[in-house]
Every structure is written in structure tokens, then in C-alpha cells.
Design an enzyme around this catalytic site. Structure first.
Site, mmCIF file in Angstrom:
data_model
loop_
_atom_site.group_PDB
_atom_site.id
_atom_site.type_symbol
_atom_site.label_atom_id
_atom_site.label_comp_id
_atom_site.label_asym_id
_atom_site.label_seq_id
_atom_site.Cartn_x
_atom_site.Cartn_y
_atom_site.Cartn_z
ATOM 1 N N CYS A 73 5.690 -1.404 -4.205
ATOM 2 C CA CYS A 73 4.682 -0.735 -4.459
ATOM 3 C C CYS A 73 4.652 -0.201 -6.042
ATOM 4 O O CYS A 73 5.625 0.369 -6.422
ATOM 5 C CB CYS A 73 5.123 0.643 -3.448
ATOM 6 S SG CYS A 73 3.857 1.738 -3.798
ATOM 7 N N CYS A 185 -1.955 -2.984 -7.647
ATOM 8 C CA CYS A 185 -1.602 -2.038 -6.406
ATOM 9 C C CYS A 185 -1.607 -3.413 -5.275
ATOM 10 O O CYS A 185 -2.536 -4.223 -5.303
ATOM 11 C CB CYS A 185 -2.656 -1.207 -6.242
ATOM 12 S SG CYS A 185 -2.379 -0.757 -4.376
HETATM 13 N N1 DGL Z 1 0.402 -0.519 -2.606
HETATM 14 C C1 DGL Z 1 0.655 0.614 -3.661
HETATM 15 C C2 DGL Z 1 0.712 -0.133 -4.985
HETATM 16 O O1 DGL Z 1 1.115 -1.103 -5.182
HETATM 17 C C3 DGL Z 1 0.236 1.828 -3.459
HETATM 18 C C4 DGL Z 1 -0.902 2.416 -2.613
HETATM 19 C C5 DGL Z 1 -1.304 3.722 -2.288
HETATM 20 O O2 DGL Z 1 -0.303 4.032 -1.426
HETATM 21 O O3 DGL Z 1 -1.782 4.580 -3.176
HETATM 22 O O4 DGL Z 1 0.522 0.804 -5.832
#
Ligand code: DGL
Length: 269
Positions: A73, A185
């Protein structure tokens, strides 16, 4: 110790894209995936909220007996990796993921690089410092993309479902020469074909796509080796855990685990 599983965590489904990469690059390891789907999206929350949720998620994985944790993340990394690594109670390697602007900026060209990420990632100091280290930081245009994570979390993958929201987020760059798009993301990796489709019809130039998953998994492999934690006897087994409604989320998890590269996910829930 080396036979213990690796914990992989994301705010939700996006981290499954990194898990898939891990299973393919390090098939002799076993994995526990934790999606904090109950609290996704993280990207619209305050720095303190994201840091607290990231600590809770890492602690959950530690309580399951993992030998290392990967933050799959970008948002959790930007908000909390320093504090997580400084916390003496967390006595295990923590590997993190950052928007892949470095390889994108290495591509020669006079076009811009669009870095699509959550509001929090684009705002946070850690990402800004990374951008400032690029040879020409102004080549990178940061595009916060509120709304995309929510759609992925709902299990929407059909590219055409994304046209309106992508138009809203990206139309001011229409007609510009774009050399690369960074999927900053992990959720966006599952809607790459929708973004590709938008880029083909609206931007000039040959637009390449970048994400940090493979580099992060290779780094995980190096860290395991350096710590004597490499497993030679695992078989890429995956335990799926979520803070959300498992009966709704598990079918999407299964769908995404079987999703083939360069092929859009057709099903919608
Ligand atoms: N998948 C996450 C990232 O790589 C975050 C998504 C979220 O919860 O806003 O930033």
C-alpha cells in the site's frame, strides 16, 4: 523461523496485485494476506488515522506469526513506514512500496509523467521527497484520484464503467504528450486497461505504465536472504484475511488471484 509465512497488507483489494507478483517470483514462500477492507479507502483519511490503521494491521499480521511484513500500500507506506520501522516492538523486516516514478523518469522523452495515487500519497512528505530526488521533478504531474479505490472495492472492473470518473480526473491533460503513467496505488493495477484505454484516446505519445510491485517483491527476496529467512519448502499457499465482510470480499479475492496479466477483469459484482 524461515518456514513461517510472509504477511502482506493493504487497505483493501489492491495489495492482491502485489501478492500475485510475490507468488510468482517467490513460489517457495507461504503467505498471509490481510486486507483492511472495513476501513478502506485510506487515501481520504488523515495522516494519524492512516498511521494508526497501518499499525493495527501490521500487529494483526504479527499476531498470526509472520516472519516479515510487506506494506502493499503506497498510502500506508507514505504515512507510516518510518514509525513502523522505528518501533522496537516490531522485531521483523518490514518491506514497503513506493510509486514507481524513478523508472518512469528514466524513460527518455520530452513528455510528462502522470503519477496517479491517493490524495494522501500525493500530499505526504515522504512522496514529495521522492519526487524532489528525480532529475527533473517538474516532469512528474501528481494526480490525486479520489473515487477509484471505492469502485475497485465494490468489485467494479469493466473498463467502460471507469470512463466518466477518469474523464473527471484526467481531462485537463487531454491532448498533452504523456510518456508514462505511474500506477501509484495498488488498486489501480486492476483497472490498468481502463486507464490505458483512456490514455490511448486522449493523450499524445507512447505512454508506458509503471508500478512498484515487482521491484518490491525482489527487495523482499533480498531482505529474506540477508536475514536467513528464505523458505525453500513453501508452496505459495495463501491465507486470506479481511477486517471486512468476508462473504462479499472472498469471491472478489478469488477472482483477482486468477486474473491474467494484460487481460481486464470482466466480472462485476
Ligand atoms: N492500495 C492503496 C495504495 O497503494 C491505498 C488505497 C486506499 O485505501 O486509499 O495506496
Amino acid at each position: 523461523m524461515s518456514e513461517m509465512p510472509i504477511g502482506i497488507f493493504d487497505s483493501g483489494l489492491g495489495g492482491i496485485s502485489l501478492l500475485r507478483e510475490a507468488v510468482s517470483i517467490l513460489p517457495n514462500e507461504n503467505y498471509i494476506f490481510y486486507g483492511d477492507n472495513l476501513h478502506a479507502p485510506y487515501g481520504d483519511k488523515t495522516d494519524d488515522e492512516i498511521a494508526k490503521l497501518s499499525f493495527d494491521s501490521v500487529n494483526y499480521l504479527v499476531s498470526k506469526g509472520v516472519k516479515a511484513v510487506v506494506l502493499a500500500c503506497n498510502t500506508a507506506t507514505a504515512a507510516s513506514i518510518r514509525a513502523l520501522r522505528d518501533d522496537k516492538r516490531l522485531d521483523l523486516p518490514i518491506i514497503s512500496l513506493e510509486p514507481a516514478i524513478k523508472p518512469a523518469c528514466e524513460k527518455p522523452g520530452d513528455g510528462k509523467i502522470l503519477m496517479m495515487a491517493t490524495l494522501a500519497t500525493t500530499r505526504l512528505k515522504r512522496y514529495k521527497a521522492l519526487q524532489s530526488r528525480m532529475p527533473d521533478p517538474s516532469r512528474v504531474i501528481n494526480v490525486p484520484c479520489p473515487g477509484l479505490v471505492e469502485m475497485v472495492e465494490r468489485g467494479t472492473f469493466a473498463p467502460e464503467a471507469y470512463y466518466d470518473i477518469l474523464y473527471k480526473l484526467l481531462n485537463k491533460y487531454n491532448g498533452m504528450k504523456i510518456d508514462g503513467i505511474v500506477l501509484g496505488c495498488t488498486h489501480y493495477i486492476f483497472i490498468k486497461s481502463a486507464i490505458e484505454r483512456y490514455a490511448k484516446s486522449n493523450f499524445k505519445g507512447e505512454c508506458a505504465f509503471y508500478d512498484g510491485n515487482a521491484a518490491t517483491v525482489r527487495q523482499l527476496g533480498r531482505v529474506l536472504e540477508a536475514n536467513g529467512l528464505t523458505n525453500l519448502n513453501g508452496n505459495a499457499s495463501v491465507e486470506f484475511c479481511t477486517s471486512g465482510d468476508r462473504s462479499k470480499i472472498y469471491p472478489i479475492f478469488e477472482l483477482l488471484m486468477n486474473h491474467k496479466e494484460n487481460q481486464s477483469v470482466k466480472e462485476e459484482n
